[in-house]
Structure formats: structure tokens, C-alpha cells
Design an enzyme around this catalytic site. Structure first.
Site, mmCIF file in Angstrom:
data_model
loop_
_atom_site.group_PDB
_atom_site.id
_atom_site.type_symbol
_atom_site.label_atom_id
_atom_site.label_comp_id
_atom_site.label_asym_id
_atom_site.label_seq_id
_atom_site.Cartn_x
_atom_site.Cartn_y
_atom_site.Cartn_z
ATOM 1 N N MET A 125 5.922 6.045 -1.097
ATOM 2 C CA MET A 125 4.609 5.561 -0.678
ATOM 3 C C MET A 125 4.125 6.390 0.507
ATOM 4 O O MET A 125 4.718 6.357 1.582
ATOM 5 C CB MET A 125 4.668 4.074 -0.337
ATOM 6 C CG MET A 125 5.071 3.204 -1.521
ATOM 7 S SD MET A 125 5.085 1.431 -1.145
ATOM 8 C CE MET A 125 3.317 1.115 -0.943
ATOM 9 N N GLY A 145 -1.340 6.420 0.783
ATOM 10 C CA GLY A 145 -2.561 6.658 0.026
ATOM 11 C C GLY A 145 -2.710 5.684 -1.124
ATOM 12 O O GLY A 145 -1.784 4.927 -1.451
ATOM 13 N N VAL A 146 -3.857 5.729 -1.770
ATOM 14 C CA VAL A 146 -4.142 4.769 -2.832
ATOM 15 C C VAL A 146 -3.325 5.044 -4.086
ATOM 16 O O VAL A 146 -2.942 4.109 -4.803
ATOM 17 C CB VAL A 146 -5.657 4.745 -3.149
ATOM 18 C CG1 VAL A 146 -6.129 6.075 -3.731
ATOM 19 C CG2 VAL A 146 -6.002 3.591 -4.086
ATOM 20 N N ASP A 147 -3.036 6.299 -4.395
ATOM 21 C CA ASP A 147 -2.327 6.617 -5.637
ATOM 22 C C ASP A 147 -0.919 6.020 -5.653
ATOM 23 O O ASP A 147 -0.523 5.346 -6.608
ATOM 24 C CB ASP A 147 -2.262 8.131 -5.845
ATOM 25 C CG ASP A 147 -3.630 8.759 -6.036
ATOM 26 O OD1 ASP A 147 -4.545 8.052 -6.498
ATOM 27 O OD2 ASP A 147 -3.794 9.953 -5.720
ATOM 28 N N SER A 148 -0.153 6.267 -4.598
ATOM 29 C CA SER A 148 1.202 5.718 -4.560
ATOM 30 C C SER A 148 1.190 4.205 -4.377
ATOM 31 O O SER A 148 2.116 3.516 -4.822
ATOM 32 C CB SER A 148 2.020 6.388 -3.451
ATOM 33 O OG SER A 148 1.407 6.245 -2.189
ATOM 34 N N CYS A 195 7.898 21.514 -1.728
ATOM 35 C CA CYS A 195 8.170 20.182 -1.194
ATOM 36 C C CYS A 195 8.580 19.232 -2.317
ATOM 37 O O CYS A 195 9.508 18.435 -2.161
ATOM 38 C CB CYS A 195 6.933 19.657 -0.476
ATOM 39 S SG CYS A 195 7.127 18.013 0.212
ATOM 40 N N GLY A 203 3.061 8.918 -6.895
ATOM 41 C CA GLY A 203 1.675 8.752 -7.314
ATOM 42 C C GLY A 203 1.071 10.002 -7.912
ATOM 43 O O GLY A 203 -0.143 10.217 -7.813
ATOM 44 N N CYS A 257 1.380 19.337 2.314
ATOM 45 C CA CYS A 257 2.289 18.274 1.904
ATOM 46 C C CYS A 257 3.048 17.684 3.096
ATOM 47 O O CYS A 257 3.795 18.380 3.769
ATOM 48 C CB CYS A 257 3.284 18.833 0.878
ATOM 49 S SG CYS A 257 4.532 17.661 0.328
#
EC number: 2.8.1.13
Length: 378
Positions: free
Chosen positions: A11, A14-17, A102, A126, A217
Site C-alpha cells: 500500500m 495511493g488510490v490504486d493500491s 525497483c 496496484g 519510484c
């Protein structure tokens, strides 16, 4: 049963994860969220690095969806495996890709190992990518998949582009191995971004309207040139027009520039408003070579290129064949001929000349939507 599989979700805040964790929880998995603490910008020399806010956002989402949350400190490994690679590459005149490295070395490397050591069956991220199981050929056992306990061939896994082609992130996973993919989950790969935002808003997630990160990253909203200025000394040299050898000015260091770059060169366009573009670097006298941005600019376009450090997700390509390639993130797939020269090197012949193929960057290979692997421009 899904509930038997314990998954550690990376996590980022952000919204994606966040939605990745939410979906897995809704599907009945035993989910734990974790923030990878890889960089804290302790010396404050590269501007805004919002790691504290990101941790808080990730923690709030974990609380909202009812899962345990941890912070995993991987700062030493990140410096050794990503930052050192990045700085060494630029110091040698290359254009490294820290995001791809990464993923291979940290997210699906040491973080995955940490998860396995702590009893997790898999990690989830995500990424906009899709992982699918490929059933083994019972006549020719799948070497990559190994064998099941009963001696039958185990399945292998393929990595496909994300369903939302505008957000597809498969390119960043080009150097993953089959073993890494086996332990990976991509819960949002089938979703278009607007649908993901809708899910986040309906669930009331704290990150539902948080903007997407555009930085390096795990380092944050930091421009690459600002990062390099903080850690790589200036090494000035001449800016030379490649077509006639005329010196046009001075640059601060070759590491600040990459093949195909137009902005930030520091020399004006001509009276016809034609812009200069970087077409090469000359190590002997630290010269930055430029030309007007035309299709015939020397060194700007290449139809053939060699790649090394080949890495394959599944079975290696060992014979000449037609493939598609993505020469950089967000570029469309283009047709090419792959001609292997050894286990780790190949000659690439593009159907049409490609612009700005900088040494050190990654070429990703595809068979349709399926990502096969990648190699580094020599």
C-alpha cells in the site's frame, strides 16, 4: 478456498493500491496492508517527498477496510539496489530506469521475500497488469513451472497488459521472473481507472480522490534532474552541433541529458524556430551532441539496436522470430524482429525507425497483449 491464502498488499498511500486491498478483502482473502519505507529524504535536498503523508493515508485506508497495517523498512536495500544502480548508470552516461529496477529488486524482490518469511502466500500491488495461469503441456512438462507434489507438471503464469490501455503498467514489470510472478497478484488489472475511482468513492476510502504520483519510484514528486543534482557532481563540457562540429554552449554534465531530449538543453532554437534535440554523448571530451529535430538528425532514429541482460517471464525466446516491443512507457507496441545472439544478448530490427533509444533504458517484448520479458539497450 480464497480465505486460506494470506496476501500482503503493498500500500503506497495511493488510490490504486487502496482499491487492490479493498477488493481482496471483499473476495475473502486474509489481507494485511504494508507500506514499504524505502526513502525518507532525511537531508531534504531534493524537495517534497511526502512519505509521512503516504503512510498516514495507507494506514487510514487499512483501518477503513478493516485490515492489519504494517510498515516494512527497506531503506538500506533500496539504496543498495535502486539508488546505487541509478546513480552509477547516470555517471556512466546511461539512462537507467529506476521504476523497472525497483519492481524487480525491491517490490517483487526483498519485499516479496519478507512476505514469504512472515507466512504470506503472495504479495499484491496496484499495478494495471493482469496475471493469468497457463496450464502445462502434459506431454512436454513445463520446466519453468516445475513439478507438483504428485509429479505432474505445475502451471506457469503469463503477464498481460492491463485492461485499461491508457493506464497499462505492464512495461514496468518487464524484468520480473516466473518465480516472482507466481507470488504476485494484481487485483485491479481488469478495471478501467474511472471504475476504480468509483469503487473507491463508494467505499468512502480516504484516497479516493488523491492524485496519481508522477515521481521516481518510492521517492515522490521529485524531478530526475533535481535528484541527480543532489547526488551527482557537475561535470561540464561543450554542447556540439553534430552536423558540423560547431560549439554552441556549455552543459553542466552529460548525466542531465538523454537521447531524444528537447527541453532543458539550454540553447535557443534557430531563426526558423527549429528546436535542438540531443542525438548523442561523446565521452572523450564530455561533449553533448545536438542537432535540429528532423527525421534525418544523425543518431536520433535507429532501425537496429542491440539489447543485453535479457530477462524472460516465461520460456526464453531462443530463435529469430517476429515480436512486438514497447520502446518506452506509454509508447504503443511496435513490430520488430528478434534475433538472439546469445542467452543474454540480441539484435533487434524494427519495422520502422524508432526515436531516442537511450542506452540503459528497457525494451519490453510482447506477443500481442502478453508481456514476454525485456532487455537493456546497449
Amino acid at each position: 478456498m480464497p480465505g486460506a491464502e494470506k496476501i500482503l498488499v503493498a500500500m503506497s498511500g495511493g488510490v490504486d493500491s487502496s482499491v487492490a486491498a479493498l477488493l481482496l478483502k471483499q473476495q475473502g482473502y486474509d489481507v494485511v496492508g504494508a507500506y514499504m519505507k524505502n526513502w525518507i529524504n532525511e537531508d531534504q535536498v531534493i524537495g517534497h517527498c511526502p512519505w509521512q503523508q503516504d503512510i498516514e493515508d495507507a494506514r487510514r485506508v487499512a483501518t477503513q477496510i478493516g485490515i492489519e497495517f504494517r510498515v516494512v523498512n527497506l531503506m538500506r536495500e533500496y539504496r543498495e539496489r535502486v539508488v546505487a544502480y541509478l546513480l552509477d548508470g547516470y555517471a556512466r552516461g546511461l539512462t537507467p530506469n529506476p521504476d523497472i529496477m525497483c519492481n524487480r529488486e525491491v517490490k517483487f524482490g526483498v519485499f516479496r521475500s519478507w512476505a514469504k518469511d512472515h507466512g504470506f502466500a503472495a504479495i499484491a500491488t496496484g499495478h494495471y497488469a493482469q496475471r493469468v495461469e497457463v496450464k502445462p503441456d502434459l506431454v512436454t512438462p513445463a520446466v519453468l513451472g516445475g513439478l507438483n507434489a504428485d509429479g505432474t507438471p505445475a502451471s506457469t503464469f503469463a503477464l498481460l497488459e492491463g485492461a485499461d490501455k491508457n493506464k497499462d503498467q505492464s512495461y514496468f514489470l518487464a524484468l520480473l521472473s516466473q518465480e516472482q510472478l507466481r507470488d504476485a497478484r494484481f487485483p485491479i488489472g481488469h478495471l478501467p481507472k474511472p471504475e476504480l475511482r468509483r469503487i473507491a468513492r463508494e467505499a468512502g476510502l480516504a484516497t479516493a480522490d488523491k492524485k496519481d504520483s508522477q515521481g521516481i519510484c518510492f521517492i515522490g514528486e521529485v524531478k530526475m534532474q533535481d535528484f541527480l543534482r543532489a547526488y551527482v557532481p557537475d561535470a561540464p563540457g561543450p554542447i556540439v552541433r553534430a552536423t558540423d562540429g560547431r560549439e554552441l554552449g556549455q552543459h553542466r554534465g552529460l548525466h542531465f541529458y538523454t537521447l531524444g531530449q528537447r527541453k532543458g538543453i539550454g540553447i535557443p532554437s534557430n531563426t526558423d524556430h527549429e528546436a535542438y534535440v540531443v542525438v548523442g554523448k561523446r565521452a572523450a571530451d564530455r561533449a553533448l551532441l545536438v542537432a535540429f529535430d528532423h527525421p534525418d538528425a544523425p543518431g536520433l532514429f535507429q532501425r537496429e539496436v542491440r539489447v543485453h541482460a535479457l530477462s524472460w517471464i516465461g520460456k526464453p525466446v531462443t530463435t529469430a522470430r517476429a515480436l512486438e516491443g514497447r520502446v518506452r512507457y506509454r509508447d504503443p507496441r511496435v513490430p520488430l524482429e528478434f534475433v538472439p545472439e546469445s542467452e543474454t544478448t540480441a539484435l533487434i530490427r524494427f519495422a520502422a525507425p524508432q526515436r531516442g533509444l537511450a542506452a540503459g533504458q528497457i525494451l519490453a517484448f510482447y506477443d500481442g497483449e502478453r508481456l514476454l520479458g525485456g532487455g537493456v539497450y546497449a
